[in-house]
Design an enzyme around this catalytic site. Structure first.
Site, short mmCIF file in Angstrom:
data_model
loop_
_atom_site.label_atom_id
_atom_site.label_comp_id
_atom_site.label_asym_id
_atom_site.label_seq_id
_atom_site.Cartn_x
_atom_site.Cartn_y
_atom_site.Cartn_z
N TYR A 17 4.52 7.02 -15.17
CA TYR A 17 4.30 6.22 -14.49
C TYR A 17 2.05 6.21 -14.62
CZ TYR A 17 1.82 10.21 -11.37
OH TYR A 17 0.83 10.93 -11.28
N CYS A 18 1.72 5.47 -13.77
CA CYS A 18 0.35 4.51 -14.72
C CYS A 18 -0.72 4.82 -13.75
CB CYS A 18 -0.17 4.06 -16.16
SG CYS A 18 -0.14 2.27 -15.64
N ARG A 19 -1.56 3.65 -13.45
CA ARG A 19 -2.23 3.50 -12.47
C ARG A 19 -2.03 1.97 -11.64
NH1 ARG A 19 -5.95 -0.90 -12.08
NH2 ARG A 19 -6.44 -1.37 -14.31
#
Length: 143
Positions: A86-88
């Site tokens: 995941y990221c932002r």
């Protein structure tokens, strides 16, 4: 004979057009939460160390997508375990998931909407103290 060759060529073209990955699965926050609690794997947060220190999913490892050694760090990871990434908001993790697939990983789950969707769903986000943040940066340099 000519018809068979044409048929084979058409089938080949259509099979190459399928861009849906059998390796990468984009999943919503609820499914992501369920999978990480039920199936052991590695949770990777591909945001910067500063973003990571502002809040992360429990047990996540921070591997900065923008770091020069990002690919090197991915190559250290066992390819036969599930990877939860995941990221932002989902952009970097989608690109990272494609890299993982090219590197030969077998099972990659990308959190659609990133940690923003996780947060919106009301799931717990851990935070680092300043001291822990410095340790993460040092750890990232040493990998």
């Amino acid at each position: 004979m000519r018809e068979i060759s044409f048929f084979i060529a058409v089938c080949f073209c259509f099979s190459c057009m399928n861009t849906n990955s059998q390796i990468i699965e984009n999943i919503e926050a609820l499914t992501f939460k369920t999978k990480i609690s039920e199936i052991d794997g590695l949770i990777i947060d591909v945001r910067t160390p500063e973003e990571f220190s502002s809040g992360y999913i429990a047990d996540a490892t921070n591997i900065d997508f923008y770091a020069n050694d990002f690919d090197h760090k991915l190559n250290i990871i066992s390819k036969n375990q599930p990877i939860y990434i995941y990221c932002r908001s989902g952009g970097r993790s989608s690109a990272a998931a494609k890299k993982l697939e090219k590197l030969g990983f077998n099972e990659v789950y990308n959190l659609s909407g990133g940690i923003s969707s996780w947060n919106s769903a009301g799931y717990k986000i851990n935070k680092l103290s300043d001291r822990s943040s410095k340790s993460i940066k040092k750890w990232n340099r040493n990998i």
